[in-house]
Design a protein around this motif. Structure first.
Motif, mmCIF file in Angstrom:
data_model
loop_
_atom_site.group_PDB
_atom_site.id
_atom_site.type_symbol
_atom_site.label_atom_id
_atom_site.label_comp_id
_atom_site.label_asym_id
_atom_site.label_seq_id
_atom_site.Cartn_x
_atom_site.Cartn_y
_atom_site.Cartn_z
ATOM 1 N N ARG A 24 0.809 -1.228 0.000
ATOM 2 C CA ARG A 24 0.000 0.000 0.000
ATOM 3 C C ARG A 24 0.834 1.267 0.000
ATOM 4 O O ARG A 24 0.455 2.277 -0.581
ATOM 5 N N TYR A 25 1.978 1.222 0.678
ATOM 6 C CA TYR A 25 2.815 2.411 0.818
ATOM 7 C C TYR A 25 4.036 2.381 -0.104
ATOM 8 O O TYR A 25 4.898 3.239 0.001
ATOM 9 N N ALA A 26 4.117 1.392 -0.984
ATOM 10 C CA ALA A 26 5.229 1.244 -1.932
ATOM 11 C C ALA A 26 6.582 1.213 -1.222
ATOM 12 O O ALA A 26 7.524 1.900 -1.612
ATOM 13 N N GLY A 54 3.237 8.718 3.439
ATOM 14 C CA GLY A 54 1.966 8.179 2.948
ATOM 15 C C GLY A 54 0.859 8.241 3.980
ATOM 16 O O GLY A 54 -0.315 8.454 3.655
ATOM 17 N N LEU A 55 1.223 8.065 5.243
ATOM 18 C CA LEU A 55 0.254 8.190 6.325
ATOM 19 C C LEU A 55 -0.280 9.621 6.387
ATOM 20 O O LEU A 55 -1.491 9.846 6.461
ATOM 21 N N GLY A 60 -1.564 6.268 1.516
ATOM 22 C CA GLY A 60 -1.584 4.890 2.002
ATOM 23 C C GLY A 60 -2.979 4.337 2.185
ATOM 24 O O GLY A 60 -3.153 3.153 2.466
ATOM 25 N N GLY A 61 -3.977 5.191 2.036
ATOM 26 C CA GLY A 61 -5.355 4.722 2.086
ATOM 27 C C GLY A 61 -6.086 4.931 3.393
ATOM 28 O O GLY A 61 -7.273 4.611 3.486
ATOM 29 N N THR A 67 -5.499 8.574 10.617
ATOM 30 C CA THR A 67 -4.174 9.173 10.737
ATOM 31 C C THR A 67 -4.070 9.982 12.020
ATOM 32 O O THR A 67 -3.077 9.896 12.735
ATOM 33 N N ASP A 68 -5.100 10.755 12.329
ATOM 34 C CA ASP A 68 -5.097 11.558 13.556
ATOM 35 C C ASP A 68 -4.996 10.679 14.804
ATOM 36 O O ASP A 68 -4.322 11.049 15.775
ATOM 37 N N ILE A 69 -5.642 9.524 14.784
ATOM 38 C CA ILE A 69 -5.558 8.592 15.926
ATOM 39 C C ILE A 69 -4.121 8.097 16.081
ATOM 40 O O ILE A 69 -3.565 8.094 17.177
#
Length: 169
Positions: A24-26, A54-55, A60-61, A67-69
Motif C-alpha cells: 500500500r505504501y510502496a 503516505g500516512l 496509504g489509504g 491518521t489523527d488517531i
C-alpha cells in the motif's frame, strides 16, 4: 508494548500485515519476517520515512481520522516503555527544544552481537518534518559475559551497553 504488538500481530494477519502495508505504501525495502515474528520485520529508514509520508498525505489509504488517531498515540509516547526501557532517545533527546513530536521508538539486543535502535516520527505541530534514525552498535560488556541478557525478560534500561547504544543514536 510487546504484548499489544503480539495481540495485534496474531489478530490481524501476522506477516501478511507487513506485506499489505509494504504494498500500500510502496515500501520497496521492507520485508516480512522469515520466522513470522513481528520483531524480525526488516525495513530501512527510507521506507519508514515513506510510510510516514503516505500516512500523512493519505496516499496509504487511511482516512484523516485514522491518521489523527495514530499521530495522537505517537504524540503520547511515554518516556519509559511498558517493559521498563527508557525510550526517549534519538529524536526526543536529539531535539530537546522541539516540544511537539510523534515518535515510535524501537530497540532490540543481540542481533548478530549488536544493539539495534530506531527512532522514527514526525516533528512539529503540523508534522512538518519526518525523521527516521537507525543504528546498530556492537554490544560491549567490560566483564566479558558469556551470554547476553534476554531483553525480552530482563530490564536492561540502565545496562552500560544499552545506555551507550541509546546515546549513539
Amino acid at each position: 508494548d510487546d504484548n499489544a504488538a503480539y495481540t495485534l500481530w496474531y489478530r490481524y494477519g501476522s506477516s501478511e500485515i507487513v506485506r499489505a502495508v509494504a504494498a500500500r505504501y510502496a515500501l520497496r525495502n521492507t520485508d516480512a519476517p522469515g520466522d513470522d515474528q513481528w520483531y524480525n520485520t526488516e525495513t530501512t529508514p527510507s521506507d519508514l520515512v515513506g510510510y510516514y509520508a503516505g500516512l500523512l498525505n493519505g496516499s496509504g489509504g487511511l482516512t484523516t481520522a485514522s491518521t489523527d488517531i495514530i499521530i495522537g498515540m505517537l504524540r503520547r509516547s511515554a518516556p519509559v516503555a511498558a517493559d521498563g526501557y527508557k525510550q526517549h532517545f534519538g529524536i526526543v533527546d536529539g531535539l530537546p527544544g522541539e516540544t511537539v513530536h510523534a515518535v515510535k521508538q524501537g530497540w532490540m539486543c543481540c542481533v548478530s552481537d549488536r544493539w539495534v535502535h530506531l527512532s522514527t516520527g514526525t516533528i512539529g505541530a503540523d508534522n512538518r518534518y519526518v525523521l527516521a534514525l537507525s543504528s546498530r552498535e556492537d554490544i560491549f560488556y567490560a566483564d566479558d559475559m558469556e551470554s547476553y541478557p534476554d531483553t525480552a525478560v530482563v530490564d536492561v534500561s540502565d545496562d552500560a551497553s544499552a545506555l551507550h547504544a541509546r546515546d549513539t543514536l
